[in-house]
Enzyme design. Structure first.
Site, mmCIF file in Angstrom:
data_model
loop_
_atom_site.group_PDB
_atom_site.id
_atom_site.type_symbol
_atom_site.label_atom_id
_atom_site.label_comp_id
_atom_site.label_asym_id
_atom_site.label_seq_id
_atom_site.Cartn_x
_atom_site.Cartn_y
_atom_site.Cartn_z
ATOM 1 N N GLN A 163 7.479 -27.330 13.104
ATOM 2 C CA GLN A 163 8.586 -25.932 12.762
ATOM 3 C C GLN A 163 7.746 -24.657 12.826
ATOM 4 O OE1 GLN A 163 11.174 -25.921 11.333
ATOM 5 N NE2 GLN A 163 11.365 -24.127 9.862
ATOM 6 N N GLU A 164 6.209 -24.584 12.603
ATOM 7 C CA GLU A 164 5.470 -23.690 12.613
ATOM 8 C C GLU A 164 5.412 -22.889 13.437
ATOM 9 O OE1 GLU A 164 4.413 -22.471 9.767
ATOM 10 O OE2 GLU A 164 4.293 -22.831 8.041
ATOM 11 N N SER A 165 5.257 -24.030 14.906
ATOM 12 C CA SER A 165 5.004 -23.506 15.622
ATOM 13 C C SER A 165 5.404 -23.657 17.077
ATOM 14 C CB SER A 165 3.220 -23.122 15.915
ATOM 15 O OG SER A 165 2.901 -24.444 16.142
#
Length: 332
Positions: A69-71
């Site tokens: 989700q983050e990167s």
């Protein structure tokens, strides 16, 4: 080489320890203790698997979902607000929580070997900070990762911020998925299957024998003419059928059908409770056993033998190792 009687007795004791350890690792939460099954780039799988067991609130799948989700596992990712690296740490947060995860003498937010273990440790620190806040512990931890511990404490759980609520929902949903698209057997279920199978050590082999309730008389006849009609016991797939029935998972009857009802796992991802299949192809699988770790399986080998512990290379045509998937079948 076949396992000697003395070795079999010793491994039999190990089986009970393996099952107990799996149950303890799983704890009361069915998510806890789950092995990594989410689709993760190969170069990061071992990092995520190891870091994902830093504390009870963090699992490999949850950590993998967060990093996705983050990167999207881009170690060079940066955001307009200044977040950096695969875990998208803000510089101030990295300064306070970044660790030298790969022990190379430096803390580098752009190095996944540092950033992934740091993300797990930071999640664990957050989990401690919001412990006692009403609601789901993992949801509160994720919400705090996104919005800060103060907001979670203020609102007594996931705060009413649309971004944070979507963040928690997205990661939780992704963490529950597997590479094959279906939820595989949990650690608790694997432990229950091993425990059930180990309780049948010494039970006679019976061609066609075994059902979800336990040993049963079999049928006639094996390819070599052996009949199970007068023998109450198990054949190989009857044993695995019984063991996983005790774990709450219904498997089909034959070894080939059981392979079709499971998700293959890579050699480095094999865990106790996985099914070990032998044959030349999916349709010609002729034998199955239950992995217990250390290169050993519980199986019902052949007519004239009993349920016992064998080395995984007991047969030369080991085809695959796979993890049962409840109510899911692949075509073969």
């Amino acid at each position: 080489m076949r396992a000697s009687v003395a070795t079999t007795i010793g491994i039999g004791a190990i089986v009970a320890v393996v099952a107990a350890a799996l149950v303890q690792a799983a704890g009361d939460d069915p998510v806890m203790g789950a092995a990594l099954s989410l689709s993760i780039p190969a170069q990061y799988r071992s990092l995520v698997q190891d870091a994902g067991n830093t504390c009870p609130e963090v699992t490999p799948n949850l950590l993998g979902a967060l990093l996705t989700q983050e990167s999207g596992f881009n170690p060079k990712a940066s955001s307009p607000v200044g977040a950096e690296g695969v875990a998208q740490f803000m510089p101030s947060t990295w300064e306070n929580h970044g660790i030298d995860g790969n022990s190379d003498g430096k803390r580098d937010v752009w190095d996944p070997g540092d950033a992934i273990p740091s993300a797990a440790k930071y999640l664990c620190d957050i989990a401690k900070d919001v412990k006692g806040v009403p609601g789901n512990a993992q949801s509160n931890m994720l919400a705090a990762y996104n919005a800060g511990s103060g907001a979670v404490k203020k609102y007594g759980g996931v705060p009413p911020y649309k971004e944070t609520q979507n963040y928690v929902r997205s990661i939780s949903a992704l963490a529950g998925k597997t590479a094959g698209g279906g939820a595989t057997a949990t650690t608790n279920q694997a432990a229950a299957a091993i425990s059930a199978a180990s309780g049948m050590l010494g039970t006679p082999y019976s061609w066609g024998g075994g059902n979800p309730s336990g040993p049963s008389t079999g049928i006639c006849c094996s390819p070599n003419g052996h009949s199970g009609k007068k023998i109450a016991g198990f054949d190989c797939s009857g044993l695995t059928l019984y063991a996983y029935a005790k774990a709450g998972i219904s498997l089909p009857r034959t070894a080939a059908q059981q392979y079709a009802a499971s998700e293959p796992v890579k050699p480095g991802d094999v865990r106790p409770g996985d099914l070990v299949f032998y044959g030349a192809s999916p349709t010609s699988i002729h034998h199955v056993g239950i992995a217990i770790g250390g290169g050993w399986i519980i199986d019902a080998p052949r007519p004239g033998t009993n349920v016992r512990i064998d080395p995984m290379d007991t047969m030369t045509d080991l085809y695959a190792v796979a993890r049962p998937v409840p109510h899911h079948n692949r075509e073969i």
